[in-house]
Motif scaffolding. Structure first.
Motif, short mmCIF file in Angstrom:
data_model
loop_
_atom_site.label_atom_id
_atom_site.label_comp_id
_atom_site.label_asym_id
_atom_site.label_seq_id
_atom_site.Cartn_x
_atom_site.Cartn_y
_atom_site.Cartn_z
N PRO A 1 0.78 -1.23 0.00
CA PRO A 1 0.00 0.00 0.00
C PRO A 1 0.82 1.29 0.00
CG PRO A 1 -0.95 -1.57 1.52
CD PRO A 1 0.36 -2.16 1.05
N VAL A 2 2.05 1.29 0.51
CA VAL A 2 2.86 2.51 0.51
C VAL A 2 3.96 2.47 -0.56
CG1 VAL A 2 2.41 3.09 2.92
CG2 VAL A 2 4.44 1.74 2.32
N ALA A 3 3.85 1.56 -1.52
CA ALA A 3 4.88 1.41 -2.54
C ALA A 3 5.15 2.71 -3.30
CB ALA A 3 4.51 0.30 -3.52
N GLU A 4 4.11 3.48 -3.58
CA GLU A 4 4.33 4.72 -4.34
C GLU A 4 5.17 5.73 -3.56
OE1 GLU A 4 0.29 7.34 -3.36
OE2 GLU A 4 0.63 6.57 -5.37
N LEU A 5 5.18 5.60 -2.24
CA LEU A 5 6.01 6.47 -1.40
C LEU A 5 7.40 5.88 -1.17
CD1 LEU A 5 3.49 7.42 1.43
CD2 LEU A 5 3.98 8.68 -0.67
N ALA A 6 7.54 4.58 -1.32
CA ALA A 6 8.77 3.91 -0.91
C ALA A 6 9.71 3.54 -2.05
CB ALA A 6 8.41 2.65 -0.12
N PHE A 7 9.22 3.42 -3.27
CA PHE A 7 10.06 2.90 -4.36
C PHE A 7 10.01 3.82 -5.57
CE2 PHE A 7 8.40 -0.88 -2.05
CZ PHE A 7 9.59 -1.22 -1.43
N LEU A 8 11.10 3.83 -6.33
CA LEU A 8 11.17 4.63 -7.56
C LEU A 8 10.54 3.90 -8.74
CD1 LEU A 8 14.81 6.04 -7.28
CD2 LEU A 8 12.65 7.16 -6.68
N GLU A 9 10.41 2.58 -8.66
CA GLU A 9 9.80 1.79 -9.72
C GLU A 9 8.34 1.53 -9.37
OE1 GLU A 9 13.32 -1.26 -10.95
OE2 GLU A 9 12.33 -1.67 -9.05
N THR A 10 7.57 1.17 -10.38
CA THR A 10 6.20 0.74 -10.13
C THR A 10 6.06 -0.73 -10.52
OG1 THR A 10 5.35 1.25 -12.34
CG2 THR A 10 5.30 3.04 -10.69
N TYR A 11 5.05 -1.36 -9.99
CA TYR A 11 4.77 -2.75 -10.33
C TYR A 11 4.61 -2.91 -11.84
CZ TYR A 11 2.44 -7.24 -10.66
OH TYR A 11 2.12 -8.53 -11.00
N GLU A 12 3.86 -2.01 -12.45
CA GLU A 12 3.59 -2.10 -13.88
C GLU A 12 4.87 -2.01 -14.71
OE1 GLU A 12 0.13 -1.27 -11.62
OE2 GLU A 12 1.96 -0.06 -11.73
N GLU A 13 5.82 -1.20 -14.27
CA GLU A 13 7.08 -1.05 -15.01
C GLU A 13 7.94 -2.30 -14.96
OE1 GLU A 13 7.86 3.73 -14.23
OE2 GLU A 13 8.72 2.25 -12.87
N VAL A 14 8.01 -2.94 -13.81
CA VAL A 14 8.94 -4.07 -13.69
C VAL A 14 8.30 -5.43 -13.88
CG1 VAL A 14 10.59 -2.79 -12.29
CG2 VAL A 14 8.84 -4.16 -11.18
N ALA A 15 6.99 -5.54 -13.77
CA ALA A 15 6.33 -6.85 -13.96
C ALA A 15 6.53 -7.38 -15.37
CB ALA A 15 4.85 -6.74 -13.64
N VAL A 16 6.76 -6.51 -16.33
CA VAL A 16 6.92 -6.92 -17.72
C VAL A 16 8.38 -7.13 -18.12
CG1 VAL A 16 4.76 -5.82 -18.44
CG2 VAL A 16 6.91 -4.52 -18.52
N LYS A 17 9.31 -6.94 -17.19
CA LYS A 17 10.73 -7.11 -17.50
C LYS A 17 11.02 -8.58 -17.79
CE LYS A 17 12.21 -2.88 -16.47
NZ LYS A 17 12.86 -1.99 -17.39
N PRO A 18 11.90 -8.84 -18.76
CA PRO A 18 12.23 -10.23 -19.11
C PRO A 18 13.09 -10.89 -18.02
CG PRO A 18 13.64 -8.71 -20.31
CD PRO A 18 12.62 -7.87 -19.58
N ASP A 19 13.18 -12.19 -18.09
CA ASP A 19 13.99 -12.94 -17.13
C ASP A 19 15.43 -12.43 -17.08
OD1 ASP A 19 11.74 -14.46 -16.62
OD2 ASP A 19 12.47 -16.26 -17.64
N SER A 20 15.96 -12.04 -18.22
CA SER A 20 17.35 -11.56 -18.27
C SER A 20 17.56 -10.33 -17.38
CB SER A 20 17.77 -11.25 -19.70
OG SER A 20 16.93 -10.26 -20.26
N PHE A 21 16.56 -9.48 -17.27
CA PHE A 21 16.64 -8.32 -16.37
C PHE A 21 16.82 -8.79 -14.93
CE2 PHE A 21 14.38 -5.63 -13.33
CZ PHE A 21 15.02 -4.42 -13.50
N TRP A 22 16.00 -9.74 -14.51
CA TRP A 22 16.03 -10.24 -13.14
C TRP A 22 17.30 -11.03 -12.87
CZ3 TRP A 22 12.98 -7.81 -10.02
CH2 TRP A 22 11.84 -7.20 -10.56
N GLU A 23 17.75 -11.80 -13.85
CA GLU A 23 19.01 -12.53 -13.70
C GLU A 23 20.16 -11.55 -13.47
OE1 GLU A 23 19.03 -14.71 -17.36
OE2 GLU A 23 17.80 -16.33 -16.54
#
Length: 191
Positions: A34-56
């Motif tokens: 619930p406080v993610a918009e205050l705590a992080f520079l990224e959003t769920y929508e931005e990073v949920a679509v990142k490929p496996d290579s990004f996370w690796e």
């Protein structure tokens, strides 16, 4: 780099590169907080679509034994990851995560997240994560560790003060669409 066991069987340790899928899972959960918009520079929508290579790459770049950054997790005896913190080393003259010029060699704490059931409890998960982060930063040779917290994130501010961080006087505009200010908190190495 494994830490002693906390109450409830929780252990704090550095991640391993091959754990990238778990890194992804915990980060996505954090970005739904619930406080993610205050705590992080990224959003769920931005990073949920990142490929496996990004996370690796993200996991490999912050895994045990890396020099530039380290990600610590709190893990239960049953293997559940219940919290995380990342420490970045910043060199004087480099650009920080906000695009500003770093004035001195220091460490920067980012990506703090503890699952709701483990916040503020007797196990001391957040404190143990910060203890590991600071120990790693001091061992890397920095004399100062900083972090930024949104001025409307009172829960986080209270913990950072309790952990020994103090307001430095530096403030940046909060994220677009959120407003407010990001306040820099610092702790100096005690000699």
């Amino acid at each position: 780099m494994e830490r002693g066991e906390l109450r409830g069987g929780v252990v704090v340790r550095a991640i391993r590169a091959e754990e990238w899928q778990r890194v992804r899972e915990l980060r996505l959960e954090a970005l739904r907080d619930p406080v993610a918009e205050l705590a992080f520079l990224e959003t769920y929508e931005e990073v949920a679509v990142k490929p496996d290579s990004f996370w690796e790459g993200r996991a490999a770049g912050a895994a045990e034994g890396t020099r530039e950054r380290q990600q610590f997790i709190a893990e239960t005896a049953g293997g559940e990851w219940v919290g995380t913190v990342v420490v970045l080393l910043e060199e004087a003259g480099s650009l920080d995560v906000f695009g500003g010029v770093v004035e001195r060699e220091q460490a920067h704490v980012v990506g703090v997240f503890v699952r709701p059931g483990y916040r503020g409890g007797a196990a001391g998960v957040t404190g143990a994560l910060f203890e590991a982060a600071l120990e790693w930063a001091w061992a890397a040779g920095v004399e100062r560790v900083r972090l930024f917290v949104h001025d409307r994130n009172a829960r986080a501010e209270a913990f950072y003060r309790k952990a020994g961080f103090v307001v430095s006087g530096v403030a940046l505009p909060g994220p677009a669409g959120v407003g407010g200010r990001e306040l820099e908190y610092v702790v100096e190495r005690r000699v």
